[in-house]
Design a protein around this motif. Structure first.
Motif, PDB file in Angstrom:
ATOM      1  N   ARG A   1     -11.303 -89.373  56.207  1.00 29.79           N
ATOM      2  CA  ARG A   1     -11.879 -89.800  54.929  1.00 29.79           C
ATOM      3  C   ARG A   1     -11.485 -88.857  53.796  1.00 29.79           C
ATOM      4  O   ARG A   1     -11.181 -89.289  52.683  1.00 29.79           O
ATOM      5  N   GLN A   2     -11.505 -87.556  54.081  1.00 27.29           N
ATOM      6  CA  GLN A   2     -11.102 -86.593  53.062  1.00 27.29           C
ATOM      7  C   GLN A   2      -9.641 -86.800  52.663  1.00 27.29           C
ATOM      8  O   GLN A   2      -9.283 -86.709  51.485  1.00 27.29           O
ATOM      9  N   ARG A   3      -8.816 -87.102  53.644  1.00 21.69           N
ATOM     10  CA  ARG A   3      -7.402 -87.338  53.337  1.00 21.69           C
ATOM     11  C   ARG A   3      -7.234 -88.569  52.466  1.00 21.69           C
ATOM     12  O   ARG A   3      -6.438 -88.581  51.512  1.00 21.69           O
ATOM     13  N   GLU A   4      -7.982 -89.634  52.770  1.00 20.97           N
ATOM     14  CA  GLU A   4      -7.896 -90.847  51.966  1.00 20.97           C
ATOM     15  C   GLU A   4      -8.354 -90.610  50.537  1.00 20.97           C
ATOM     16  O   GLU A   4      -7.767 -91.131  49.584  1.00 20.97           O
ATOM     17  N   GLU A   5      -9.432 -89.811  50.389  1.00 21.89           N
ATOM     18  CA  GLU A   5      -9.926 -89.508  49.051  1.00 21.89           C
ATOM     19  C   GLU A   5      -8.907 -88.710  48.251  1.00 21.89           C
ATOM     20  O   GLU A   5      -8.741 -88.906  47.051  1.00 21.89           O
ATOM     21  N   GLU A   6      -8.217 -87.785  48.920  1.00 19.85           N
ATOM     22  CA  GLU A   6      -7.227 -86.969  48.229  1.00 19.85           C
ATOM     23  C   GLU A   6      -6.006 -87.788  47.819  1.00 19.85           C
ATOM     24  O   GLU A   6      -5.330 -87.475  46.845  1.00 19.85           O
ATOM     25  N   GLU A   7      -5.715 -88.851  48.572  1.00 20.01           N
ATOM     26  CA  GLU A   7      -4.541 -89.663  48.288  1.00 20.01           C
ATOM     27  C   GLU A   7      -4.803 -90.763  47.267  1.00 20.01           C
ATOM     28  O   GLU A   7      -3.876 -91.458  46.846  1.00 20.01           O
ATOM     29  N   GLU A   8      -6.090 -90.989  46.891  1.00 19.25           N
ATOM     30  CA  GLU A   8      -6.406 -92.010  45.898  1.00 19.25           C
ATOM     31  C   GLU A   8      -5.816 -91.623  44.551  1.00 19.25           C
ATOM     32  O   GLU A   8      -5.897 -90.462  44.137  1.00 19.25           O
ATOM     33  N   PRO A   9      -5.236 -92.623  43.775  1.00 16.14           N
ATOM     34  CA  PRO A   9      -4.658 -92.301  42.460  1.00 16.14           C
ATOM     35  C   PRO A   9      -5.737 -91.873  41.484  1.00 16.14           C
ATOM     36  O   PRO A   9      -6.837 -92.429  41.452  1.00 16.14           O
ATOM     37  N   GLU A  10      -5.437 -90.870  40.722  1.00 16.47           N
ATOM     38  CA  GLU A  10      -6.390 -90.354  39.757  1.00 16.47           C
ATOM     39  C   GLU A  10      -6.131 -90.955  38.385  1.00 16.47           C
ATOM     40  O   GLU A  10      -5.042 -91.424  38.062  1.00 16.47           O
ATOM     41  N   GLY A  11      -7.159 -90.983  37.515  1.00 15.44           N
ATOM     42  CA  GLY A  11      -7.036 -91.502  36.157  1.00 15.44           C
ATOM     43  C   GLY A  11      -6.268 -90.540  35.266  1.00 15.44           C
ATOM     44  O   GLY A  11      -5.784 -89.488  35.707  1.00 15.44           O
ATOM     45  N   GLU A  12      -6.109 -90.934  34.008  1.00 12.16           N
ATOM     46  CA  GLU A  12      -5.404 -90.082  33.058  1.00 12.16           C
ATOM     47  C   GLU A  12      -6.151 -88.773  32.885  1.00 12.16           C
ATOM     48  O   GLU A  12      -7.359 -88.763  32.666  1.00 12.16           O
ATOM     49  N   PRO A  13      -5.492 -87.663  32.978  1.00 11.63           N
ATOM     50  CA  PRO A  13      -6.175 -86.377  32.808  1.00 11.63           C
ATOM     51  C   PRO A  13      -6.603 -86.189  31.358  1.00 11.63           C
ATOM     52  O   PRO A  13      -5.908 -86.589  30.434  1.00 11.63           O
ATOM     53  N   GLU A  14      -7.774 -85.623  31.202  1.00 17.43           N
ATOM     54  CA  GLU A  14      -8.274 -85.349  29.866  1.00 17.43           C
ATOM     55  C   GLU A  14      -7.514 -84.177  29.250  1.00 17.43           C
ATOM     56  O   GLU A  14      -7.111 -83.253  29.937  1.00 17.43           O
ATOM     57  N   GLU A  15      -7.349 -84.274  27.895  1.00 16.85           N
ATOM     58  CA  GLU A  15      -6.639 -83.209  27.195  1.00 16.85           C
ATOM     59  C   GLU A  15      -7.501 -81.960  27.177  1.00 16.85           C
ATOM     60  O   GLU A  15      -8.675 -82.001  26.825  1.00 16.85           O
ATOM     61  N   GLU A  16      -6.933 -80.873  27.586  1.00 14.51           N
ATOM     62  CA  GLU A  16      -7.690 -79.638  27.685  1.00 14.51           C
ATOM     63  C   GLU A  16      -7.606 -78.862  26.375  1.00 14.51           C
ATOM     64  O   GLU A  16      -6.604 -78.897  25.661  1.00 14.51           O
ATOM     65  N   ASP A  17      -8.673 -78.185  26.074  1.00 14.67           N
ATOM     66  CA  ASP A  17      -8.714 -77.310  24.910  1.00 14.67           C
ATOM     67  C   ASP A  17      -8.016 -76.016  25.248  1.00 14.67           C
ATOM     68  O   ASP A  17      -8.429 -75.310  26.173  1.00 14.67           O
ATOM     69  N   PRO A  18      -6.925 -75.708  24.533  1.00 18.17           N
ATOM     70  CA  PRO A  18      -6.182 -74.480  24.878  1.00 18.17           C
ATOM     71  C   PRO A  18      -6.990 -73.221  24.690  1.00 18.17           C
ATOM     72  O   PRO A  18      -6.640 -72.177  25.227  1.00 18.17           O
ATOM     73  N   ASP A  19      -8.087 -73.299  23.880  1.00 16.23           N
ATOM     74  CA  ASP A  19      -8.891 -72.095  23.668  1.00 16.23           C
ATOM     75  C   ASP A  19      -9.829 -71.814  24.828  1.00 16.23           C
ATOM     76  O   ASP A  19     -10.422 -70.747  24.902  1.00 16.23           O
ATOM     77  N   GLU A  20     -10.030 -72.827  25.699  1.00 17.39           N
ATOM     78  CA  GLU A  20     -10.945 -72.618  26.821  1.00 17.39           C
ATOM     79  C   GLU A  20     -10.137 -72.191  28.049  1.00 17.39           C
ATOM     80  O   GLU A  20      -9.039 -72.677  28.295  1.00 17.39           O
ATOM     81  N   ASP A  21     -10.718 -71.284  28.811  1.00 15.85           N
ATOM     82  CA  ASP A  21      -9.987 -70.775  29.976  1.00 15.85           C
ATOM     83  C   ASP A  21     -10.601 -71.237  31.289  1.00 15.85           C
ATOM     84  O   ASP A  21     -10.287 -70.726  32.338  1.00 15.85           O
ATOM     85  N   HIS A  22     -11.554 -72.248  31.143  1.00 10.54           N
ATOM     86  CA  HIS A  22     -12.198 -72.637  32.396  1.00 10.54           C
ATOM     87  C   HIS A  22     -11.225 -73.331  33.346  1.00 10.54           C
ATOM     88  O   HIS A  22     -11.406 -73.330  34.555  1.00 10.54           O
ATOM     89  N   GLY A  23     -10.167 -73.929  32.782  1.00  6.17           N
ATOM     90  CA  GLY A  23      -9.170 -74.575  33.646  1.00  6.17           C
ATOM     91  C   GLY A  23      -8.474 -73.571  34.531  1.00  6.17           C
ATOM     92  O   GLY A  23      -8.263 -73.794  35.711  1.00  6.17           O
ATOM     93  N   HIS A  24      -8.118 -72.411  33.902  1.00  4.13           N
ATOM     94  CA  HIS A  24      -7.468 -71.374  34.713  1.00  4.13           C
ATOM     95  C   HIS A  24      -8.425 -70.824  35.758  1.00  4.13           C
ATOM     96  O   HIS A  24      -8.038 -70.493  36.860  1.00  4.13           O
ATOM     97  N   GLY A  25      -9.679 -70.725  35.351  1.00  7.85           N
ATOM     98  CA  GLY A  25     -10.669 -70.221  36.320  1.00  7.85           C
ATOM     99  C   GLY A  25     -10.794 -71.169  37.498  1.00  7.85           C
ATOM    100  O   GLY A  25     -10.927 -70.767  38.638  1.00  7.85           O
ATOM    101  N   HIS A  26     -10.753 -72.481  37.175  1.00  4.69           N
ATOM    102  CA  HIS A  26     -10.821 -73.459  38.257  1.00  4.69           C
ATOM    103  C   HIS A  26      -9.625 -73.328  39.189  1.00  4.69           C
ATOM    104  O   HIS A  26      -9.744 -73.380  40.406  1.00  4.69           O
ATOM    105  N   GLY A  27      -8.457 -73.134  38.553  1.00  7.23           N
ATOM    106  CA  GLY A  27      -7.246 -72.988  39.373  1.00  7.23           C
ATOM    107  C   GLY A  27      -7.311 -71.772  40.253  1.00  7.23           C
ATOM    108  O   GLY A  27      -6.961 -71.810  41.422  1.00  7.23           O
TER     109      GLY A  27
END
Length: 263
Positions: free
Chosen positions: A59-85
């Motif tokens: 089930r986890q594999r199937e969920e990971e293989e599902e197509p994702e929607g358009e990614p939201e535009e990230e605010d370059p001033d926020e660093d939470h994306g890097h923290g997530h990575g």
């Protein structure tokens, strides 16, 4: 494949336990017969848990293989994306570290499933010192009728060493065990007595003598010996150990399904 590591291990171990306990009598090499139901239940539970883990992994594999929607535009001033990575990378490393080590457990699981270890034999017997019950000499109950009388190695040993009533005298006796060798051509019919499992096994052995015995059988071969009691030493002392049987016949037999002795 790593996401299925725990499932594979559970299924392997569960299958090995069920193979020796439910589909054969190999479990008797390791534990007493009374423990069979617990082994069957444990093996069944491991198989169930392994199946559940495999389904979750799919089930986890199937969920990971599902197509994702358009990614939201990230605010370059926020660093939470890097923290997530960073967090994802850190967790990813730890998640894969465990299964690599866990895969080592497949070796003993596969060995038990494909090549079950044999019952304890002459090697274990040679490492086991003579262990006799902490009891004084005395009179034993009368032996049942029968000629020859089938008797366990442990019962014969106990009566030969401690029985002041000499209940073995004049009886033709028959016992089965595996062969071990001593010095100067001496050999024994040997049996291991298990109280709970193979880890607590203790030894009983009977020295075989007799003019009718043509040479000593091979070590670890199983034999049935018929003969009469030959007194040795003073009762209750080290001089009476190991007891002696004067054999009239020695017959090679197959290893029994339950290789351990009974009291």
């Amino acid at each position: 494949m790593r996401r299925y590591g725990s499932a594979v291990l559970l299924l392997l171990v569960g299958g090995a336990v069920l193979r020796i306990s439910l589909f054969s009598e190999l479990y008797l090499r390791y534990v007493q017969p009374a423990l069979r139901p617990y082994l069957v239940i444990s093996g069944g539970l491991l198989m169930l848990l392994g199946s559940v883990a495999a389904v979750r992994g799919m089930r986890q594999r199937e969920e990971e293989e599902e197509p994702e929607g358009e990614p939201e535009e990230e605010d370059p001033d926020e660093d939470h994306g890097h923290g997530h990575g960073d967090g994802h990378g850190h967790g990813h490393g730890h998640a894969h570290g465990g299964p690599r080590i866990a895969w080592l457990l497949t070796l003993p699981a596969l060995a038990l499933l494909l090549f079950p270890p044999p019952a304890l034999g002459s090697y274990s017997a040679s490492r086991e010192e003579a262990q006799r019950a902490a009891q004084g000499v005395g009179t034993f109950s009368a032996l049942p009728a029968g000629n020859p009388l089938d008797i366990s190695v442990a019962q014969y040993s106990s009566r030969a060493i401690y029985d002041t009533g000499h209940s073995l005298k004049g009886r033709t006796l028959r016992m089965t065990g595996f062969v071990t060798h001593g010095s100067h051509g001496t050999w024994y019919v040997t049996r291991l007595l298990v109280t709970c499992c193979a880890a607590d096994a203790t030894i009983s052995k009977v020295e075989i003598r007799g003019e009718e015995v043509d040479g000593a059988p091979q070590t670890d071969s199983w034999v049935t010996v018929t003969g009469v009691w030959l007194p040795k030493g003073k009762l209750g002392t080290d001089g009476a150990w190991p007891p002696v049987l004067k054999a009239t016949t020695v017959t090679q037999v197959k290893e029994p399904a339950d290789p351990y002795d009974k009291r």
